[in-house]
Scaffold this active site. Structure first.
Site, PDB file in Angstrom:
ATOM      1  N   ALA A 202       0.739  -1.088  -0.019  1.00 27.01           N
ATOM      2  CA  ALA A 202      -0.051   0.017   0.209  1.00 27.01           C
ATOM      3  C   ALA A 202       0.984   1.344  -0.152  1.00 27.01           C
ATOM      4  O   ALA A 202       2.012   1.200   0.216  1.00 27.01           O
ATOM      5  CB  ALA A 202      -0.861  -0.022   1.170  1.00 27.01           C
TER       6      ALA A 202
ATOM      7  N   GLY B  49       0.634  -4.933   1.155  1.00 26.68           N
ATOM      8  CA  GLY B  49      -0.485  -5.068   0.106  1.00 26.68           C
ATOM      9  C   GLY B  49      -0.290  -5.707  -1.127  1.00 26.68           C
ATOM     10  O   GLY B  49      -1.237  -6.185  -1.811  1.00 26.68           O
TER      11      GLY B  49
ATOM     12  N   GLU C 143      -0.677  -9.339  -0.769  1.00 29.61           N
ATOM     13  CA  GLU C 143      -1.840  -9.549  -0.391  1.00 29.61           C
ATOM     14  C   GLU C 143      -2.820  -9.389  -1.287  1.00 29.61           C
ATOM     15  O   GLU C 143      -3.494 -10.465  -1.788  1.00 29.61           O
ATOM     16  CB  GLU C 143      -2.348  -8.457   0.857  1.00 29.61           C
ATOM     17  CG  GLU C 143      -1.706  -8.609   2.034  1.00 29.61           C
ATOM     18  CD  GLU C 143      -2.047  -7.571   3.124  1.00 29.61           C
ATOM     19  OE1 GLU C 143      -1.723  -6.360   2.738  1.00 29.61           O
ATOM     20  OE2 GLU C 143      -2.580  -7.796   4.030  1.00 29.61           O
TER      21      GLU C 143
HETATM   22  N1  CAA Z   1       4.774   3.075  -0.791  1.00 25.05           N
HETATM   23  C1  CAA Z   1       4.987   4.085  -1.265  1.00 25.05           C
HETATM   24  N2  CAA Z   1       6.187   4.504  -1.804  1.00 25.05           N
HETATM   25  C2  CAA Z   1       6.976   3.205  -2.092  1.00 25.05           C
HETATM   26  C3  CAA Z   1       6.694   2.275  -1.317  1.00 25.05           C
HETATM   27  C4  CAA Z   1       5.360   1.922  -0.655  1.00 25.05           C
HETATM   28  N3  CAA Z   1       4.940   0.809  -0.149  1.00 25.05           N
HETATM   29  N4  CAA Z   1       7.797   1.247  -1.543  1.00 25.05           N
HETATM   30  C5  CAA Z   1       8.739   1.914  -2.352  1.00 25.05           C
HETATM   31  N5  CAA Z   1       8.018   2.984  -2.449  1.00 25.05           N
HETATM   32  C6  CAA Z   1       9.104   4.183  -3.313  1.00 25.05           C
HETATM   33  C7  CAA Z   1      10.012   4.704  -2.638  1.00 25.05           C
HETATM   34  O1  CAA Z   1       9.735   5.645  -1.396  1.00 25.05           O
HETATM   35  C8  CAA Z   1      11.160   5.271  -3.511  1.00 25.05           C
HETATM   36  O2  CAA Z   1      10.514   6.500  -3.862  1.00 25.05           O
HETATM   37  P1  CAA Z   1      11.557   7.703  -4.042  1.00 25.05           P
HETATM   38  O3  CAA Z   1      12.421   7.373  -5.164  1.00 25.05           O
HETATM   39  O4  CAA Z   1      10.357   8.967  -4.231  1.00 25.05           O
HETATM   40  O5  CAA Z   1      12.566   7.790  -2.762  1.00 25.05           O
HETATM   41  C9  CAA Z   1      10.884   4.379  -4.668  1.00 25.05           C
HETATM   42  O6  CAA Z   1       9.620   3.622  -4.455  1.00 25.05           O
HETATM   43  C10 CAA Z   1      11.994   3.374  -4.709  1.00 25.05           C
HETATM   44  O7  CAA Z   1      11.957   2.348  -3.385  1.00 25.05           O
HETATM   45  P2  CAA Z   1      13.519   2.352  -2.606  1.00 25.05           P
HETATM   46  O8  CAA Z   1      14.452   3.338  -3.026  1.00 25.05           O
HETATM   47  O9  CAA Z   1      13.207   2.043  -1.321  1.00 25.05           O
HETATM   48  O10 CAA Z   1      13.905   0.944  -3.256  1.00 25.05           O
HETATM   49  P3  CAA Z   1      14.938  -0.048  -2.699  1.00 25.05           P
HETATM   50  O11 CAA Z   1      15.331  -0.808  -4.024  1.00 25.05           O
HETATM   51  O12 CAA Z   1      16.096   0.514  -1.862  1.00 25.05           O
HETATM   52  O13 CAA Z   1      14.172  -0.880  -1.789  1.00 25.05           O
HETATM   53  C11 CAA Z   1      12.186  -2.051  -1.081  1.00 25.05           C
HETATM   54  C12 CAA Z   1      13.001  -1.830  -2.218  1.00 25.05           C
HETATM   55  C13 CAA Z   1      12.866  -3.121  -0.279  1.00 25.05           C
HETATM   56  C14 CAA Z   1      10.806  -2.812  -1.633  1.00 25.05           C
HETATM   57  C15 CAA Z   1      11.704  -0.866  -0.310  1.00 25.05           C
HETATM   58  O14 CAA Z   1      11.427   0.154  -1.193  1.00 25.05           O
HETATM   59  C16 CAA Z   1      10.619  -1.103   0.843  1.00 25.05           C
HETATM   60  O15 CAA Z   1      10.869  -1.608   1.722  1.00 25.05           O
HETATM   61  N6  CAA Z   1       9.589  -0.405   0.466  1.00 25.05           N
HETATM   62  C17 CAA Z   1       8.310  -0.670   1.391  1.00 25.05           C
HETATM   63  C18 CAA Z   1       7.763  -1.977   1.547  1.00 25.05           C
HETATM   64  C19 CAA Z   1       6.748  -2.020   2.635  1.00 25.05           C
HETATM   65  O16 CAA Z   1       6.838  -1.708   3.906  1.00 25.05           O
HETATM   66  N7  CAA Z   1       5.349  -2.220   2.253  1.00 25.05           N
HETATM   67  C20 CAA Z   1       4.170  -2.476   3.212  1.00 25.05           C
HETATM   68  C21 CAA Z   1       3.438  -1.229   2.961  1.00 25.05           C
HETATM   69  S1  CAA Z   1       1.967  -1.195   4.246  1.00 25.05           S
HETATM   70  C22 CAA Z   1       1.004  -2.044   3.580  1.00 25.05           C
HETATM   71  O17 CAA Z   1       0.998  -2.326   2.508  1.00 25.05           O
HETATM   72  C23 CAA Z   1      -0.217  -2.192   4.257  1.00 25.05           C
HETATM   73  C24 CAA Z   1      -1.128  -3.321   4.234  1.00 25.05           C
HETATM   74  O18 CAA Z   1      -1.136  -4.400   4.594  1.00 25.05           O
HETATM   75  C25 CAA Z   1      -1.966  -3.318   2.992  1.00 25.05           C
END
Ligand code: CAA
Length: 260
Positions: free
Chosen positions: A66, A111, A114
């Protein structure tokens, strides 16, 4: 139909829906959700389309969850009053009676994992990574992860995934029954299309019926599920496609399906 955050195309009877926010790793914003609802409704309504594939654009992500940036400032009351995440199940899973496959091409986190598990099954590329990392954000799965992941891979592994937030690679995901098969990254869409075309070649009413039966195994007791299975089987025996399918077998030819 043109969208802001997703792409749709058709290949014969197969619809391909692609989440198209590669710079944000295909994070599931409310616009993505609204557009996916429309795209799945269009697929469901189009009688020429018999199987769908959902994937993410780029080489890195199916969907990294998400949209955290959208959620970060939102108040708890808004999440509750909007029934946030409620539409995924009610407007996509429940209303899409025709089959769809998640073709997971990279990160499927939170998400994203999911959403992939809402599909009828998952085909993963060998670079796919699955996880429920919400705990690291101070929350927990909200789109079905604690339920669907546990049903798919069992309590022990699901609990470990949710409590540590670790990622699971494609090979482990296949071994754990989370995905139906793993294919080389470059072959993912071709393989998904091949599988979808096979499904699209089946008698369409029997396809919907098979999906409904298998899903009922997750929602009912064994006795209730067996009754559902038997009744749907009995209904199918009255279809034109049952007559055609059995005649085609006996006459050693392909069936010519009516879809009823
Ligand atoms: N939401 C919004 N933006 C996101 C995102 C997310 N879930 N995941 C990645 N992005 C964005 C980053 O902010 C970044 O944007 P900027 O370039 O503007 O800074 C861009 O995508 C690239 O991401 P990274 O620089 O972080 O890329 P990476 O290769 O270093 O890492 C990753 C990749 C490990 C997937 C890391 O992006 C990450 O940990 N993302 C979040 C994963 C997460 O926590 N997901 C769960 C979300 S909560 C949820 O989903 C609730 C639910 O149950 C429904």
């Amino acid at each position: 139909m043109s969208y802001e955050t997703i792409l749709t195309e058709t290949d014969g009877a197969v619809t391909i829906i692609t989440i198209n926010r590669p710079k944000a790793l295909n994070a599931l914003s409310s616009v993505v959700l609204a557009e996916l609802i429309e795209a799945f409704a269009a697929y469901q309504a189009d009688d020429s389309q018999l199987c769908a594939i959902l994937t993410g654009s780029g080489d890195k992500a199916f969907a990294a969850g998400a949209d955290i940036k959208e959620m970060s400032d939102k108040a708890a009351a808004d999440f509750y009053l909007e029934d946030f995440f409620g539409d995924w199940t009610s407007k996509i899973v429940k209303t899409t009676r025709k089959p769809w496959i998640a073709a997971v091409n990279g990160f499927a986190l939170g998400g994203g994992c999911e959403l992939a598990m809402m599909a009828d099954f998952i085909i993963a590329s060998d670079n796919a990574k699955f996880g429920q990392p919400e705990i690291k954000l101070g929350v927990a799965p909200g789109m079905g992860g604690s339920q669907r992941l546990t049903r798919a891979i069992g309590k022990s592994k699901s609990m470990e995934m949710c409590l540590t937030g670790r990622m699971m690679g494609a090979e482990e995901a296949e071994r754990s029954n989370l995905v139906a098969k793993v294919v080389p990254h470059d072959d993912l869409i071709a393989e998904a299309k091949k599988t979808a075309a096979t499904i699209a070649g089946m008698p369409p009413m029997a396809t919907i019926a098979n999906k409904e039966m298998v899903n009922s195994a997750f929602e009912m007791t064994l006795d209730q599920g067996l009754i559902v299975e038997r009744r749907i089987f009995q209904i199918l025996t009255a279809s034109e496609d049952k007559k055609e399918g059995m005649e085609a077998f006996i006459e050693k030819r392909e069936g010519n399906w009516k879809g009823r």
